[in-house]
Design an enzyme around this catalytic site. Structure first.
Site, PDB file in Angstrom:
ATOM      1  N   ARG A 175      15.312  -3.461 -12.620  1.00  0.00           N
ATOM      2  CA  ARG A 175      16.530  -2.721 -12.951  1.00  0.00           C
ATOM      3  C   ARG A 175      17.613  -3.098 -11.968  1.00  0.00           C
ATOM      4  NH1 ARG A 175      16.644   1.545  -9.260  1.00  0.00           N
ATOM      5  NH2 ARG A 175      18.231   2.656 -10.417  1.00  0.00           N
ATOM      6  N   ARG A 179      26.327   2.503 -11.748  1.00  0.00           N
ATOM      7  CA  ARG A 179      26.702   3.916 -11.793  1.00  0.00           C
ATOM      8  C   ARG A 179      28.014   4.063 -12.540  1.00  0.00           C
ATOM      9  NH1 ARG A 179      25.938   5.218  -5.625  1.00  0.00           N
ATOM     10  NH2 ARG A 179      23.675   4.962  -5.492  1.00  0.00           N
ATOM     11  N   ARG A 258       9.351 -13.659   2.910  1.00  0.00           N
ATOM     12  CA  ARG A 258      10.678 -14.145   3.269  1.00  0.00           C
ATOM     13  C   ARG A 258      11.015 -13.600   4.643  1.00  0.00           C
ATOM     14  NH1 ARG A 258      14.924 -12.274   0.620  1.00  0.00           N
ATOM     15  NH2 ARG A 258      13.798 -10.623  -0.466  1.00  0.00           N
ATOM     16  N   ARG A 289      25.105 -11.406   4.190  1.00  0.00           N
ATOM     17  CA  ARG A 289      25.935 -10.252   4.560  1.00  0.00           C
ATOM     18  C   ARG A 289      26.274 -10.274   6.040  1.00  0.00           C
ATOM     19  NH1 ARG A 289      21.501  -5.384   3.614  1.00  0.00           N
ATOM     20  NH2 ARG A 289      19.743  -6.468   4.558  1.00  0.00           N
ATOM     21  N   GLU A 312      23.723 -12.462   8.413  1.00  0.00           N
ATOM     22  CA  GLU A 312      22.326 -12.499   7.990  1.00  0.00           C
ATOM     23  C   GLU A 312      22.093 -13.627   6.991  1.00  0.00           C
ATOM     24  OE1 GLU A 312      20.611  -8.654   6.971  1.00  0.00           O
ATOM     25  OE2 GLU A 312      19.413  -9.593   5.391  1.00  0.00           O
ATOM     26  N   TYR A 360       6.496  -3.997   0.884  1.00  0.00           N
ATOM     27  CA  TYR A 360       7.719  -3.574   1.535  1.00  0.00           C
ATOM     28  C   TYR A 360       7.706  -2.054   1.628  1.00  0.00           C
ATOM     29  CZ  TYR A 360      12.310  -2.494   3.008  1.00  0.00           C
ATOM     30  OH  TYR A 360      13.335  -1.984   3.749  1.00  0.00           O
ATOM     31  N   ASP A 362       9.959   1.205   3.222  1.00  0.00           N
ATOM     32  CA  ASP A 362      11.034   1.760   4.031  1.00  0.00           C
ATOM     33  C   ASP A 362      10.413   2.601   5.138  1.00  0.00           C
ATOM     34  OD1 ASP A 362      13.529   0.862   3.135  1.00  0.00           O
ATOM     35  OD2 ASP A 362      13.463   2.190   1.387  1.00  0.00           O
TER      36      ASP A 362
HETATM   37  P1  FAD Z   1       6.434  -3.025  11.681  1.00  0.00           P
HETATM   38  O1  FAD Z   1       7.624  -2.274  12.082  1.00  0.00           O
HETATM   39  O2  FAD Z   1       6.589  -4.432  11.245  1.00  0.00           O
HETATM   40  O3  FAD Z   1       5.416  -2.989  12.907  1.00  0.00           O
HETATM   41  C1  FAD Z   1       4.289  -3.813  12.989  1.00  0.00           C
HETATM   42  C2  FAD Z   1       4.012  -4.107  14.452  1.00  0.00           C
HETATM   43  O4  FAD Z   1       2.748  -4.784  14.559  1.00  0.00           O
HETATM   44  C3  FAD Z   1       5.037  -5.023  15.094  1.00  0.00           C
HETATM   45  O5  FAD Z   1       5.599  -4.394  16.216  1.00  0.00           O
HETATM   46  C4  FAD Z   1       4.228  -6.267  15.456  1.00  0.00           C
HETATM   47  O6  FAD Z   1       4.659  -6.858  16.668  1.00  0.00           O
HETATM   48  C5  FAD Z   1       2.840  -5.701  15.603  1.00  0.00           C
HETATM   49  N1  FAD Z   1       1.799  -6.715  15.437  1.00  0.00           N
HETATM   50  C6  FAD Z   1       1.661  -7.593  14.420  1.00  0.00           C
HETATM   51  N2  FAD Z   1       0.619  -8.402  14.654  1.00  0.00           N
HETATM   52  C7  FAD Z   1       0.071  -8.019  15.827  1.00  0.00           C
HETATM   53  C8  FAD Z   1      -1.016  -8.502  16.611  1.00  0.00           C
HETATM   54  N3  FAD Z   1      -1.761  -9.526  16.212  1.00  0.00           N
HETATM   55  N4  FAD Z   1      -1.286  -7.894  17.784  1.00  0.00           N
HETATM   56  C9  FAD Z   1      -0.542  -6.854  18.217  1.00  0.00           C
HETATM   57  N5  FAD Z   1       0.516  -6.365  17.507  1.00  0.00           N
HETATM   58  C10 FAD Z   1       0.815  -6.949  16.344  1.00  0.00           C
HETATM   59  N6  FAD Z   1      13.532   0.726   6.359  1.00  0.00           N
HETATM   60  C11 FAD Z   1      14.376   1.747   6.115  1.00  0.00           C
HETATM   61  O7  FAD Z   1      13.927   2.876   5.915  1.00  0.00           O
HETATM   62  N7  FAD Z   1      15.735   1.535   6.105  1.00  0.00           N
HETATM   63  C12 FAD Z   1      16.291   0.320   6.325  1.00  0.00           C
HETATM   64  O8  FAD Z   1      17.512   0.176   6.302  1.00  0.00           O
HETATM   65  C13 FAD Z   1      15.421  -0.784   6.574  1.00  0.00           C
HETATM   66  N8  FAD Z   1      15.917  -2.007   6.796  1.00  0.00           N
HETATM   67  C14 FAD Z   1      15.054  -3.037   7.011  1.00  0.00           C
HETATM   68  C15 FAD Z   1      15.586  -4.300   7.241  1.00  0.00           C
HETATM   69  C16 FAD Z   1      14.739  -5.370   7.448  1.00  0.00           C
HETATM   70  C17 FAD Z   1      15.315  -6.743   7.687  1.00  0.00           C
HETATM   71  C18 FAD Z   1      13.336  -5.167   7.421  1.00  0.00           C
HETATM   72  C19 FAD Z   1      12.394  -6.320   7.599  1.00  0.00           C
HETATM   73  C20 FAD Z   1      12.825  -3.916   7.223  1.00  0.00           C
HETATM   74  C21 FAD Z   1      13.669  -2.835   7.015  1.00  0.00           C
HETATM   75  N9  FAD Z   1      13.170  -1.559   6.825  1.00  0.00           N
HETATM   76  C22 FAD Z   1      14.026  -0.522   6.590  1.00  0.00           C
HETATM   77  C23 FAD Z   1      11.715  -1.304   6.833  1.00  0.00           C
HETATM   78  C24 FAD Z   1      11.183  -0.885   8.171  1.00  0.00           C
HETATM   79  O9  FAD Z   1      11.395  -1.892   9.134  1.00  0.00           O
HETATM   80  C25 FAD Z   1       9.684  -0.618   7.962  1.00  0.00           C
HETATM   81  O10 FAD Z   1       9.509   0.549   7.235  1.00  0.00           O
HETATM   82  C26 FAD Z   1       8.916  -0.464   9.193  1.00  0.00           C
HETATM   83  O11 FAD Z   1       9.058  -1.632   9.951  1.00  0.00           O
HETATM   84  C27 FAD Z   1       7.455  -0.288   8.837  1.00  0.00           C
HETATM   85  O12 FAD Z   1       6.733  -0.077   9.977  1.00  0.00           O
HETATM   86  P2  FAD Z   1       5.339  -0.759  10.189  1.00  0.00           P
HETATM   87  O13 FAD Z   1       4.777  -0.050  11.350  1.00  0.00           O
HETATM   88  O14 FAD Z   1       4.536  -0.793   8.948  1.00  0.00           O
HETATM   89  O15 FAD Z   1       5.639  -2.306  10.506  1.00  0.00           O
END
Ligand code: FAD
Ligand code: NA
Length: 389
Positions: A175, A179, A258, A289, A312, A360, A362
């Site tokens: 989608r 709006r 990506r 952006r 970016e 993915y 948030d």
């Molecule tokens: P992560 O934050 O990726 O944490 C995983 C951690 O594991 C990292 O610190 C990494 O170093 C660690 N790790 C990996 N492998 C190993 C290893 N072998 N040994 C030790 N440590 C390790 N969410 C929103 O709500 N709003 C937004 O505007 C938004 N914008 C985003 C923009 C981008 C470019 C991206 C990529 C994400 C965005 N997000 C946003 C999503 C948000 O970043 C995620 O929800 C969040 O990162 C998820 O947390 P996580 O703990 O699953 O993963």
């Protein structure tokens, strides 16, 4: 090693698990991360020269309609009343995003009512008749009509995917929001805002507990470290939030991601673009952006002598790049199913978060999903002796 629970990855998923395990169950938690800071991709820091808070892994906007998550995050930080809005710079003109009545009327030099605009877009979207859309382009046209698709979506998507949209699968979009009002608020959630004292203050507060032992610069696969996959496996319960394919030594192939490249520039002016995010949907601009960080915190008394912008760029990730968005090809999906079976069979290890589940998420989804894992698996295991699986 004297931990009851090892959490690999200190992103919002791992932080939530660690915080709950320490505070609710009194467990000793080793929280390890290979980076030299906590917080995963939500991490930010104040630029030393200007004091402007910069989100190191791309702009992060917090929003949620989940009341439980909202109550939970408010234990660690308050939020500002920031409301996210995005604009897009196409062919020398700036339009509001996502596509709304303002965008449509500006684009067609018209004063359509909501019903008139709806009828126009429906007529343009009917271009393909009964033909089933065969690729991304046809799907886009079938959703919003050719003129708006070509202006705002086609090249933007091509830049995000570094791929000609004719070669992209129709399934990438299901989608495209249009709006038929002038509302250009980006998110529809009940709660939205930015952490008042910044992301890092919030994230550090989650880890600030005498039972949580934070070990930075520690890769879980580095066998020279005391805590690593080989010493821990089967002995101590683990919540692993790193890439699932890496955990199993890529035995079922690499899952595609990506990544983005962020090019930061400090400019000696007060204001570069007048807003926090400007999209660039045209083919002749290489970036997708530009973020301007001062605008995320209009309530702060930032310097008027400088501003920080970040361009970016998007591309496919190699093994050494930061994995940001799952690509999800057919091969990725079948590989993921095999990894899920291996994960289920892996003793005492739970896989979670964005990288551990190849999804993915948030921030509010990562937190919500961690709270569920805590309730449904971790607490029953430690409180009632249920197997950890
Ligand atoms: P992560 O934050 O990726 O944490 C995983 C951690 O594991 C990292 O610190 C990494 O170093 C660690 N790790 C990996 N492998 C190993 C290893 N072998 N040994 C030790 N440590 C390790 N969410 C929103 O709500 N709003 C937004 O505007 C938004 N914008 C985003 C923009 C981008 C470019 C991206 C990529 C994400 C965005 N997000 C946003 C999503 C948000 O970043 C995620 O929800 C969040 O990162 C998820 O947390 P996580 O703990 O699953 O993963
Ligand atoms: Na398991």
């Amino acid at each position: 090693m004297s931990a009851d629970l090892i959490v690999v990855g200190s992103g919002l998923f791992g932080l939530t698990i660690a915080e709950r395990a320490a505070n609710d169950l009194g467990l000793r938690v080793a929280l390890i991360d290979r980076r030299n800071h906590i917080g995963g991709n939500a991490y930010s820091e104040n630029d030393p020269a200007t004091g402007i808070e910069v989100h190191r892994y791309g702009a992060h906007l917090f929003h949620t309609s989940n009341e439980r998550v909202w109550e939970y995050v408010n234990r660690f930080t308050t939020f500002t009343n920031y409301v996210h809005k995005v604009y897009t710079s196409h062919a020398g003109e700036v339009y509001p995003m996502p596509v709304n009545l303002g965008t449509i009327n500006q684009f067609f030099r018209a004063a359509y009512s909501p019903a008139e605009a709806r009828a126009l877009i429906a007529e343009q979207a009917a271009e393909l008749g009964d033909k089933t859309p065969e690729n991304f382009v046809e799907k886009g046209i079938s959703l919003i009509g050719r003129p708006l698709y070509e202006a705002f979506i086609k090249h933007y998507t091509a830049k995000q995917w570094q791929t000609d949209p004719e070669q992209l699968e129709a399934s990438i979009i299901s989608r495209l929001p249009v709006r038929y009002t002038y509302d250009n608020r980006y998110f529809n959630d009940t709660h939205e805002g930015l952490p008042t004292q910044g992301y890092t203050a919030w994230l550090e507060r989650m880890a600030d507990h005498p039972l949580i032992d934070v070990r930075l610069g520690t890769d879980y696969f580095d066998t020279s470290q005391e805590i690593n996959r080989d010493t821990v496996r089967g002995n101590v319960p683990v919540v692993y939030t790193g890439p699932v394919d890496r955990y199993f030594d890529y035995s079922e192939g690499e899952l595609g991601w990506r990544t983005i490249d962020l090019e930061e520039e400090v400019l000696p002016i007060e204001d570069f673009q007048g807003t926090s995010v400007m999209n660039y949907p045209d083919a002749d601009v290489p970036y997708t952006r530009i973020h301007e960080f001062r605008h995320f915190h209009p309530e702060r008394d930032y310097t008027k002598d400088a501003t920080i912008i970040m361009r970016e760029y998007s591309r496919f990730a190699g093994r050494d790049d930061e994995p940001y968005y799952p690509i999800n090809t057919d091969a990725d999906r079948s590989g993921l199913l095999k990894y899920r079976d291996q994960a289920k069979a892996e003793p005492k290890v739970l896989f979670g978060g964005r990288l551990g589940t190849y999804k993915y998420l948030d921030m509010h989804m990562a937190i919500g999903s961690a709270l569920s894992m805590f309730d449904n698996k971790i607490k029953p295991h430690f409180a009632e002796g249920a197997p950890l699986e």
